[in-house]
Design an enzyme around this catalytic site. Structure first.
Site: not given
Ligand code: ADP
Length: 398
Positions: A7, A14, A90, A179, A207, A209, A211, A240, A283, A329, A332-333, A383
């Protein structure tokens, strides 16, 4: 077969190396600050990791370093590069031509170049990774996995904007959304968990996160999605803006008289950060809101309300919904966000079980009450695995 997934951003890269016999991750890492001072690579294999600070002037040198580390006696996972079956990349924008992942050849490279005006920051960086890999490992197949591809099943009524049609005909101005690998992965996984064929299910995937996007997946196909031609619309994001009316943008253009500045405002200074003035990170927002910070609370409220609106409207578009899936992020959390998004939606059959939701982080679970008509689920996204699967399939065919 071993598959490397890349990516590439403009100054970062990554990577994850998969063993596709059991889809396990053999090694992974991140190269940062490519082409700028302080460049470094963080590489890990299981619990062991290393950080190397070294000059990394361009993507070709970054990839050379990655390939060296992948063959390292201690931290590597390849005896030789000959073990590498294929490389998956990606790619952010595939335009209208690419409705699925594709084996990279000259015509796919041209497609990616042709879409650069739609993703000016991402597509050139993605291509740097492709070219560097083609040079480093000639003969190893490269596969493009497009963020936009999954959404190419949207019907025109979902992707055409209400502006003169000639801008679609001449310039391909339309909704693409992004995404795609994530929405496709979590929708398919949700169907597996529910033990029902994907073709029989209406699923709304959230989704969330830095973004974020919400997608309506009807029978395994994306039929609407909240990002657009670009990456600002839909729900409030880290920096954004989410949905704003055109008048706001026109007003900012007039006031600031600077296209780049307005673009920065909408992409980098808005969202959770812009509203709260605290942070783009949920957070921090949750912590500030818990201490009574009104604007942090407002930012979190706007986030949850916009997601709620998309869920209800996509349920209406599909004529129902069987499952709502939270991922990435925040999804899921953040149990608080999941609770607030689904609060008061009993009227459409959504009933959360707080005891299943509270404290749940990063794990697959059904968090709705047993008698909830609509299943509410948490499915951690993957992904990279989706890209690795597509890469394997296409490489084997080739
Ligand atoms: P990206 O889009 O950059 O991949 P992620 O999917 O990693 O982003 O999501 C980042 C977001 O997830 C941040 O807003 C972060 O605050 C949020 N997040 C991560 N962990 C938690 C947590 N435990 N509680 C609330 N939010 C969290």
């Amino acid at each position: 077969m071993k598959i490397l997934v890349l990516n590439c951003g403009s100054s970062s890269l990554k990577y994850q190396l998969f063993d596709m016999t059991d889809e396990s991750v053999l090694a992974k890492g991140l190269v940062e600050r490519i082409g700028i001072s302080g460049s470094r690579i963080k590489h890990s294999k299981g619990a062991e990791s290393t950080v190397r600070e070294t000059d990394i002037p361009d993507h070709t040198s970054a990839i050379k370093l990655v390939l060296e580390l992948l063959q390292d006696a201690k931290l590597g996972a390849l005896k030789s590069l000959g073990e590498l079956g294929a490389v998956g990349h990606r790619i952010v924008h595939g335009g209208e031509k690419n409705d699925k992942s594709a084996l990279i050849d000259a015509s796919v490279i041209k497609d990616i170049e042709d879409c650069t005006y739609l993703a000016p920051l991402h597509n050139p960086a993605n291509l740097m990774g492709v070219r560097a890999m083609q040079t480093a490992l000639p003969g190893v197949p490269n596969v493009a996995a497009f963020d936009t591809a999954f959404h190419q099943t949207m019907p025109p009524k979902a992707y055409i904007y209400g502006i003169p049609y000639k801008y679609y005909e001449n310039d391909r101005v339309r909704r693409y959304s992004f995404h795609g690998m994530s929405h496709a992965y979590v929708a398919a996984r949700a169907a597996e968990i529910l033990a029902k064929p994907a073709s029989s299910l209406k699923i709304i995937t959230c989704h969330m996160g830095n973004g974020s996007s919400v997608t309506a997946v009807d029978g395994g196909r994306s039929v609407d999605s909240s990002l657009g031609m670009g990456t600002t619309p839909g729900i409030l994001m880290g920096t954004r803006c989410g949905d704003v009316d055109a008048s706001v943008i026109l007003y900012l253009m007039e006031k600031e008289a600077d296209l780049k500045k307005v673009s920065d405002i909408l992409h980098k200074e808005s969202g959770l950060l812009g509203v709260s003035g605290v942070s783009s990170d949920l957070r921090d927002i949750e912590e500030a809101a818990a201490k009574g910070d009104e604007r942090a609370k407002l930012a979190a409220d706007i986030l949850c309300t916009t997601v709620k609106k998309y869920i209800a409207s996509y349920a209406a578009v599909m004529g129902g919904v069987d499952a709502i899936v939270f991922t990435a992020g925040i999804g899921e959390n953040s149990d608080v966000t999941r609770r607030e998004v689904t609060r008061g939606m009993e009227f459409m059959g959504v009933k959360l079980d707080d005891s299943k939701n509270d404290g749940l982080r990063g794990k697959e679970a059904i968090i709705s009450a047993d008698d909830s008509k609509v299943k509410v689920m948490v499915v951690p996204t993957n992904e990279e695995l989706m890209i690795a699967r597509d890469t394997r399939r296409l490489a084997e065919k080739s």
